[in-house]
Scaffold this motif. Structure first.
Motif, PDB file in Angstrom:
ATOM      1  N   GLY A   1      33.522  31.065  61.158  1.00 22.94           N
ATOM      2  CA  GLY A   1      32.422  30.031  60.434  1.00 22.94           C
ATOM      3  C   GLY A   1      31.164  29.839  61.018  1.00 22.94           C
ATOM      4  N   LEU A   2      30.244  29.430  60.215  1.00 25.99           N
ATOM      5  CA  LEU A   2      28.999  28.908  61.046  1.00 25.99           C
ATOM      6  C   LEU A   2      29.045  27.760  62.305  1.00 25.99           C
ATOM      7  CD1 LEU A   2      26.508  28.392  57.955  1.00 25.99           C
ATOM      8  CD2 LEU A   2      26.846  30.382  59.528  1.00 25.99           C
ATOM      9  N   GLU A   3      28.402  27.793  63.087  1.00 25.77           N
ATOM     10  CA  GLU A   3      28.723  26.567  64.142  1.00 25.77           C
ATOM     11  C   GLU A   3      27.275  25.895  64.163  1.00 25.77           C
ATOM     12  OE1 GLU A   3      31.348  25.941  66.032  1.00 25.77           O
ATOM     13  OE2 GLU A   3      32.496  27.795  65.342  1.00 25.77           O
ATOM     14  N   PRO A   4      27.268  24.797  64.534  1.00 24.92           N
ATOM     15  CA  PRO A   4      26.110  23.850  64.655  1.00 24.92           C
ATOM     16  C   PRO A   4      25.249  24.367  65.879  1.00 24.92           C
ATOM     17  CG  PRO A   4      28.024  22.649  65.085  1.00 24.92           C
ATOM     18  CD  PRO A   4      28.653  24.013  64.646  1.00 24.92           C
ATOM     19  N   PRO A   5      23.956  24.224  65.698  1.00 21.99           N
ATOM     20  CA  PRO A   5      23.183  23.655  64.728  1.00 21.99           C
ATOM     21  C   PRO A   5      23.057  24.426  63.414  1.00 21.99           C
ATOM     22  CG  PRO A   5      21.940  24.083  66.474  1.00 21.99           C
ATOM     23  CD  PRO A   5      23.233  24.473  67.073  1.00 21.99           C
ATOM     24  N   TYR A   6      23.230  23.908  62.232  1.00 26.15           N
ATOM     25  CA  TYR A   6      23.339  24.642  61.079  1.00 26.15           C
ATOM     26  C   TYR A   6      21.410  24.779  60.771  1.00 26.15           C
ATOM     27  CZ  TYR A   6      27.999  23.080  61.135  1.00 26.15           C
ATOM     28  OH  TYR A   6      29.393  23.158  61.396  1.00 26.15           O
ATOM     29  N   ALA A   7      21.071  25.742  60.170  1.00 25.59           N
ATOM     30  CA  ALA A   7      19.824  25.887  59.347  1.00 25.59           C
ATOM     31  C   ALA A   7      19.653  24.701  58.499  1.00 25.59           C
ATOM     32  CB  ALA A   7      19.677  27.006  58.646  1.00 25.59           C
ATOM     33  N   PRO A   8      18.484  24.134  58.553  1.00 28.32           N
ATOM     34  CA  PRO A   8      18.238  22.921  57.706  1.00 28.32           C
ATOM     35  C   PRO A   8      18.682  22.899  56.267  1.00 28.32           C
ATOM     36  CG  PRO A   8      16.309  23.431  59.084  1.00 28.32           C
ATOM     37  CD  PRO A   8      17.131  24.710  59.320  1.00 28.32           C
TER      38      PRO A   8
ATOM     39  N   ILE B   1      21.074  24.705  55.033  1.00 25.38           N
ATOM     40  CA  ILE B   1      22.741  24.597  54.987  1.00 25.38           C
ATOM     41  C   ILE B   1      23.100  23.178  55.492  1.00 25.38           C
ATOM     42  CG2 ILE B   1      24.801  25.318  56.184  1.00 25.38           C
ATOM     43  CD1 ILE B   1      23.442  27.284  54.208  1.00 25.38           C
ATOM     44  N   GLN B   2      22.744  22.636  56.478  1.00 26.22           N
ATOM     45  CA  GLN B   2      22.702  20.970  56.872  1.00 26.22           C
ATOM     46  C   GLN B   2      22.658  20.075  55.715  1.00 26.22           C
ATOM     47  OE1 GLN B   2      24.019  20.071  60.079  1.00 26.22           O
ATOM     48  NE2 GLN B   2      24.665  18.537  58.712  1.00 26.22           N
ATOM     49  N   ALA B   3      21.713  20.396  54.889  1.00 33.80           N
ATOM     50  CA  ALA B   3      21.329  19.525  53.774  1.00 33.80           C
ATOM     51  C   ALA B   3      22.478  19.591  52.710  1.00 33.80           C
ATOM     52  CB  ALA B   3      19.922  19.522  53.234  1.00 33.80           C
ATOM     53  N   GLN B   4      23.023  20.975  52.510  1.00 31.39           N
ATOM     54  CA  GLN B   4      24.096  21.222  51.660  1.00 31.39           C
ATOM     55  C   GLN B   4      25.053  20.657  52.041  1.00 31.39           C
ATOM     56  OE1 GLN B   4      23.424  25.499  51.375  1.00 31.39           O
ATOM     57  NE2 GLN B   4      21.801  25.251  50.008  1.00 31.39           N
ATOM     58  N   PHE B   5      25.550  20.806  53.512  1.00 30.84           N
ATOM     59  CA  PHE B   5      26.899  20.162  53.973  1.00 30.84           C
ATOM     60  C   PHE B   5      26.867  18.587  53.873  1.00 30.84           C
ATOM     61  CE2 PHE B   5      27.533  23.950  57.227  1.00 30.84           C
ATOM     62  CZ  PHE B   5      28.166  24.498  56.071  1.00 30.84           C
ATOM     63  N   ASP B   6      25.667  18.028  53.972  1.00 30.86           N
ATOM     64  CA  ASP B   6      25.588  16.732  53.931  1.00 30.86           C
ATOM     65  C   ASP B   6      25.738  16.088  52.610  1.00 30.86           C
ATOM     66  OD1 ASP B   6      25.137  16.401  56.707  1.00 30.86           O
ATOM     67  OD2 ASP B   6      22.839  16.239  56.512  1.00 30.86           O
ATOM     68  N   ARG B   7      25.243  16.855  51.727  1.00 27.50           N
ATOM     69  CA  ARG B   7      25.399  16.670  50.241  1.00 27.50           C
ATOM     70  C   ARG B   7      26.909  16.493  49.898  1.00 27.50           C
ATOM     71  NH1 ARG B   7      20.647  18.861  49.157  1.00 27.50           N
ATOM     72  NH2 ARG B   7      21.485  21.006  48.685  1.00 27.50           N
ATOM     73  N   ILE B   8      27.599  17.540  50.025  1.00 23.13           N
ATOM     74  CA  ILE B   8      28.903  17.862  49.792  1.00 23.13           C
ATOM     75  C   ILE B   8      29.820  17.107  50.659  1.00 23.13           C
ATOM     76  CG2 ILE B   8      30.595  19.557  49.954  1.00 23.13           C
ATOM     77  CD1 ILE B   8      28.797  21.771  49.372  1.00 23.13           C
TER      78      ILE B   8
ATOM     79  N   ARG C   1      28.906  14.542  52.433  1.00 25.28           N
ATOM     80  CA  ARG C   1      28.380  12.803  52.529  1.00 25.28           C
ATOM     81  C   ARG C   1      28.628  12.325  54.083  1.00 25.28           C
ATOM     82  NH1 ARG C   1      31.952  11.312  47.438  1.00 25.28           N
ATOM     83  NH2 ARG C   1      30.712  12.166  46.115  1.00 25.28           N
ATOM     84  N   GLY C   2      27.849  13.378  54.952  1.00 20.15           N
ATOM     85  CA  GLY C   2      27.790  12.814  56.503  1.00 20.15           C
ATOM     86  C   GLY C   2      29.093  13.238  57.195  1.00 20.15           C
ATOM     87  N   ALA C   3      30.176  13.520  56.802  1.00 22.01           N
ATOM     88  CA  ALA C   3      31.198  14.000  57.658  1.00 22.01           C
ATOM     89  C   ALA C   3      31.074  15.406  57.991  1.00 22.01           C
ATOM     90  CB  ALA C   3      32.743  13.736  56.751  1.00 22.01           C
ATOM     91  N   PRO C   4      31.668  15.848  59.149  1.00 19.08           N
ATOM     92  CA  PRO C   4      31.586  17.167  59.556  1.00 19.08           C
ATOM     93  C   PRO C   4      32.067  18.146  58.411  1.00 19.08           C
ATOM     94  CG  PRO C   4      32.561  15.979  61.301  1.00 19.08           C
ATOM     95  CD  PRO C   4      32.558  15.016  60.108  1.00 19.08           C
ATOM     96  N   PRO C   5      31.230  19.359  58.232  1.00 17.56           N
ATOM     97  CA  PRO C   5      31.931  20.065  57.096  1.00 17.56           C
ATOM     98  C   PRO C   5      33.093  20.908  57.459  1.00 17.56           C
ATOM     99  CG  PRO C   5      29.927  21.378  58.486  1.00 17.56           C
ATOM    100  CD  PRO C   5      30.046  19.870  58.942  1.00 17.56           C
ATOM    101  N   LEU C   6      33.836  21.065  56.171  1.00 15.06           N
ATOM    102  CA  LEU C   6      35.202  21.571  56.726  1.00 15.06           C
ATOM    103  C   LEU C   6      35.050  23.200  57.034  1.00 15.06           C
ATOM    104  CD1 LEU C   6      36.661  20.416  53.166  1.00 15.06           C
ATOM    105  CD2 LEU C   6      37.332  19.411  55.397  1.00 15.06           C
ATOM    106  N   MET C   7      36.122  23.488  57.560  1.00 14.33           N
ATOM    107  CA  MET C   7      36.185  25.028  57.966  1.00 14.33           C
ATOM    108  C   MET C   7      35.966  25.851  56.556  1.00 14.33           C
ATOM    109  SD  MET C   7      36.485  27.540  60.140  1.00 14.33           S
ATOM    110  CE  MET C   7      37.101  26.805  61.621  1.00 14.33           C
ATOM    111  N   LEU C   8      36.425  25.597  55.508  1.00 17.00           N
ATOM    112  CA  LEU C   8      36.247  26.331  54.490  1.00 17.00           C
ATOM    113  C   LEU C   8      34.883  26.344  53.769  1.00 17.00           C
ATOM    114  CD1 LEU C   8      37.004  27.764  51.551  1.00 17.00           C
ATOM    115  CD2 LEU C   8      37.033  25.425  50.522  1.00 17.00           C
ATOM    116  N   PHE C   9      34.121  25.359  53.971  1.00 21.42           N
ATOM    117  CA  PHE C   9      32.455  25.451  54.013  1.00 21.42           C
ATOM    118  C   PHE C   9      31.975  26.462  54.831  1.00 21.42           C
ATOM    119  CE2 PHE C   9      32.909  21.123  51.733  1.00 21.42           C
ATOM    120  CZ  PHE C   9      33.687  21.877  50.386  1.00 21.42           C
ATOM    121  N   ARG C  10      32.158  26.040  56.098  1.00 22.37           N
ATOM    122  CA  ARG C  10      31.255  26.711  57.086  1.00 22.37           C
ATOM    123  C   ARG C  10      31.537  28.377  57.044  1.00 22.37           C
ATOM    124  NH1 ARG C  10      34.266  24.662  61.823  1.00 22.37           N
ATOM    125  NH2 ARG C  10      33.207  26.301  63.050  1.00 22.37           N
ATOM    126  N   VAL C  11      33.032  28.678  56.703  1.00 18.23           N
ATOM    127  CA  VAL C  11      33.226  30.200  56.622  1.00 18.23           C
ATOM    128  C   VAL C  11      32.629  30.695  55.277  1.00 18.23           C
ATOM    129  CG1 VAL C  11      35.079  31.914  56.304  1.00 18.23           C
ATOM    130  CG2 VAL C  11      35.463  30.027  58.006  1.00 18.23           C
TER     131      VAL C  11
END
Length: 180
Positions: free
Chosen positions: A6-13, A15-22, A24-34
């Protein structure tokens, strides 16, 4: 460890914005990162547009998702949803357990929920609904909800394929399948 990293932080801006939307500020799930590690897969995953609430109540939605994930043996996604939504969806411990270990006729479900679970099971086994199953479902749910039920079953079957096929490690705070 997942079979695909999976992607590791720091994420591209973006991708980070998409993770934040999904998330809601919590760290992204492994599923989303992969999935996000492959731009095309991530775009298609998000284009499914089933990460929103849609016309089903939270309870109805979670019953469909939990049952679909249980039927596909996807402890990863089942556990994430149970941990995140079971309480808000007013699913009792008995009902959560029943999504994995019992059928649609379990007495813990209302008649509408029994029709819902029977539909999920039929779609899982046969990829269709009989006339009687559709009639039972439509006695409790309108056309918009029936479309959503079928779409959610397909989407979360795909999610289950991803989580199971990529051997995603279970999320630390996720629930675990009950033991019979």
């Amino acid at each position: 460890m997942s079979r695909i990293a999976g992607l590791e932080p720091p994420y591209a801006p973006e991708i980070q914005a998409q993770f934040d939307r999904i998330m809601r500020g919590a760290p992204p799930l492994m599923l989303f990162r992969v999935v996000a590690s492959n731009a095309r897969a991530w775009e298609k995953f998000r284009a499914g547009s089933l990460l929103d609430r849609g016309p089903l109540s939270l309870r109805e939605r979670e019953i469909v998702i939990d049952r679909t994930c249980a039927r596909t043996g996807c402890e990863y996604e089942w556990g994430v949803h149970v941990a995140a939504f079971a309480e808000a969806a007013h699913l009792t411990a008995e009902q959560v357990r029943a999504t994995v270990l019992e059928g649609a006729a379990a007495p813990c479900w209302s008649p509408g929920e029994q029709a819902l679970i029977a539909a999920v099971d039929a779609l899982h086994v046969r990829a269709t609904l009989s006339d009687d199953e559709f009639k039972a479902l439509s006695a409790h749910y309108d056309d918009a909800k029936i479309f959503e039920i079928i779409l959610l079953c397909g989407f979360y079957r795909t999610v289950s394929y991803l989580a199971n096929g990529l051997d995603l490690p279970l999320e630390e705070k996720a629930a675990r399948f009950p033991v019979a």
